[in-house]
Design a protein around this motif. Structure first.
Motif, short mmCIF file in Angstrom:
data_model
loop_
_atom_site.label_atom_id
_atom_site.label_comp_id
_atom_site.label_asym_id
_atom_site.label_seq_id
_atom_site.Cartn_x
_atom_site.Cartn_y
_atom_site.Cartn_z
N GLN A 164 0.92 -1.27 -0.10
CA GLN A 164 -0.15 0.12 -0.06
C GLN A 164 0.82 1.48 0.11
O GLN A 164 0.34 2.20 0.17
CB GLN A 164 -1.00 -0.01 1.24
N GLY A 165 1.96 1.09 0.07
CA GLY A 165 3.18 2.29 -0.06
C GLY A 165 3.38 2.70 1.15
O GLY A 165 3.87 3.82 1.14
N VAL A 166 3.12 1.95 2.31
CA VAL A 166 3.45 2.27 3.75
C VAL A 166 4.78 1.65 4.19
O VAL A 166 4.82 0.53 3.89
CB VAL A 166 2.37 1.90 4.62
N ARG A 167 5.85 2.57 4.29
CA ARG A 167 6.67 1.94 4.75
C ARG A 167 6.86 1.62 6.29
O ARG A 167 6.05 2.21 7.02
CB ARG A 167 8.17 3.05 4.66
N VAL A 168 7.82 0.66 6.58
CA VAL A 168 7.51 0.14 8.13
C VAL A 168 8.98 0.24 8.82
O VAL A 168 10.23 -0.20 8.16
CB VAL A 168 7.31 -1.40 7.96
N LEU A 169 8.86 0.87 10.04
CA LEU A 169 10.08 0.73 10.83
C LEU A 169 9.90 -0.20 12.15
O LEU A 169 8.97 -0.27 12.62
CB LEU A 169 10.41 2.09 11.49
N ALA A 170 10.79 -1.14 12.18
CA ALA A 170 10.63 -2.32 13.25
C ALA A 170 11.53 -1.47 14.46
O ALA A 170 12.90 -1.49 14.41
CB ALA A 170 11.21 -3.32 13.00
N ALA A 171 10.96 -0.95 15.41
CA ALA A 171 11.78 -0.72 16.53
C ALA A 171 11.71 -1.48 17.67
O ALA A 171 10.55 -2.13 18.09
CB ALA A 171 10.83 0.53 17.06
N TYR A 172 12.76 -1.83 18.05
CA TYR A 172 12.69 -3.10 19.10
C TYR A 172 13.75 -2.87 20.09
O TYR A 172 14.60 -1.94 20.04
CB TYR A 172 13.11 -4.38 18.29
N PHE A 173 13.93 -3.70 21.24
CA PHE A 173 14.92 -3.85 22.15
C PHE A 173 15.45 -5.19 22.19
O PHE A 173 15.02 -6.25 22.43
CB PHE A 173 14.03 -3.40 23.62
N ALA A 174 16.97 -5.14 22.08
CA ALA A 174 17.63 -6.37 22.15
C ALA A 174 18.51 -6.23 23.28
O ALA A 174 19.43 -5.51 23.52
CB ALA A 174 18.60 -6.52 20.90
N PHE A 175 18.14 -7.26 24.32
CA PHE A 175 19.18 -7.27 25.53
C PHE A 175 18.90 -8.59 26.33
O PHE A 175 17.99 -9.31 25.87
CB PHE A 175 18.77 -5.80 26.50
N GLU A 176 19.71 -9.10 27.16
CA GLU A 176 19.55 -10.14 28.05
C GLU A 176 19.61 -9.44 29.37
O GLU A 176 20.66 -8.98 29.92
CB GLU A 176 20.81 -11.01 27.76
N LYS A 177 18.81 -10.36 30.14
CA LYS A 177 18.43 -9.76 31.67
C LYS A 177 19.57 -10.69 32.22
O LYS A 177 19.92 -11.76 31.77
CB LYS A 177 17.29 -10.28 31.98
N LYS A 178 20.07 -10.31 33.35
CA LYS A 178 21.00 -11.08 34.41
C LYS A 178 20.44 -12.34 34.77
O LYS A 178 21.19 -13.58 34.99
CB LYS A 178 21.29 -10.19 35.62
#
Length: 205
Positions: free
Chosen positions: A150-164
């Motif tokens: 549909q002409g809509v661009r997509v930004l994937a905003a994410y969090f990459a981390f590992e907890k203790k």
């Protein structure tokens, strides 16, 4: 490329459980403060502004939160208090809460579908230019492809981390590959370019 004087309209779609996991990690384990919606939206506008050329300005015009919600019978007092505080945070930030019923036995049901239907409908109605998916779930790959059609661009905003304790937050590689843009919010903290941006995302206790 946008028309001269046009606004680049961003729609932000929150996978509530995914975001909450990160929010509590930064507050309790990293002790950075409370991850805030207005500051995150400001960063997203700035981030897209560097990648979508030709627009006069960049603005989050729609934001919604999708998550399962326990009944008062099934929720603890602390859970009810957290839910109420989150509801107020969402309202003050202009993020529309879209909760679905949740049970102790079945957990969240239909949340991903609700997010996808909403995002696709808004994309079909041409109300946004860029959809920001705050999630790491690979189930959203078909949604990304449908929005792109549909002409809509997509930004994937994410969090990459590992907890203790061993738990981790990450993004599915297929989702990251399908999206037009991707940004690891956690990685901003160790980036010379965005270290200050990362610091502004939190409200100190």
């Amino acid at each position: 490329m946008g028309e001269h004087g046009a606004i680049c309209r961003l729609g932000v779609f929150y996978d509530g459980s995914f975001f909450s996991y990160a929010q509590h990690y930064y507050y309790h384990e990293r002790q950075l403060g409370w991850l805030r919606f207005p500051e995150l939206h400001h960063f997203l506008e700035k981030f897209i502004g560097l990648r979508e050329q030709g627009f006069a300005s960049y603005k989050v015009v729609y934001a919604a939160w999708y998550q399962g919600l326990f009944t008062t019978k099934d929720a603890t007092f602390d859970q009810l208090k957290r839910d109420r505080n989150m509801y107020h945070d969402l309202m003050h930030a202009g993020v529309e809460p879209k909760y679905l019923p949740m049970s102790q036995k079945q957990g969240e049901k239909g949340v991903d579908v609700a997010l996808a239907v909403d995002a696709l409908q808004i994309g079909l109605d041409q109300k946004i230019d860029v959809a920001v998916l705050v999630t790491g779930d690979g189930d959203f790959v078909p949604l990304v492809r449908a929005l792109n059609k549909q002409g809509v661009r997509v930004l994937a905003a994410y969090f990459a981390f590992e907890k203790k304790g061993g738990g981790k937050s990450f993004i599915n590689e297929r989702l990251l590959a399908a999206a037009n843009y991707g940004v690891d919010i956690d990685a901003l903290g160790s980036s010379k370019e965005h270290k200050q941006d990362f610091a502004t995302l939190f409200r100190k206790a």
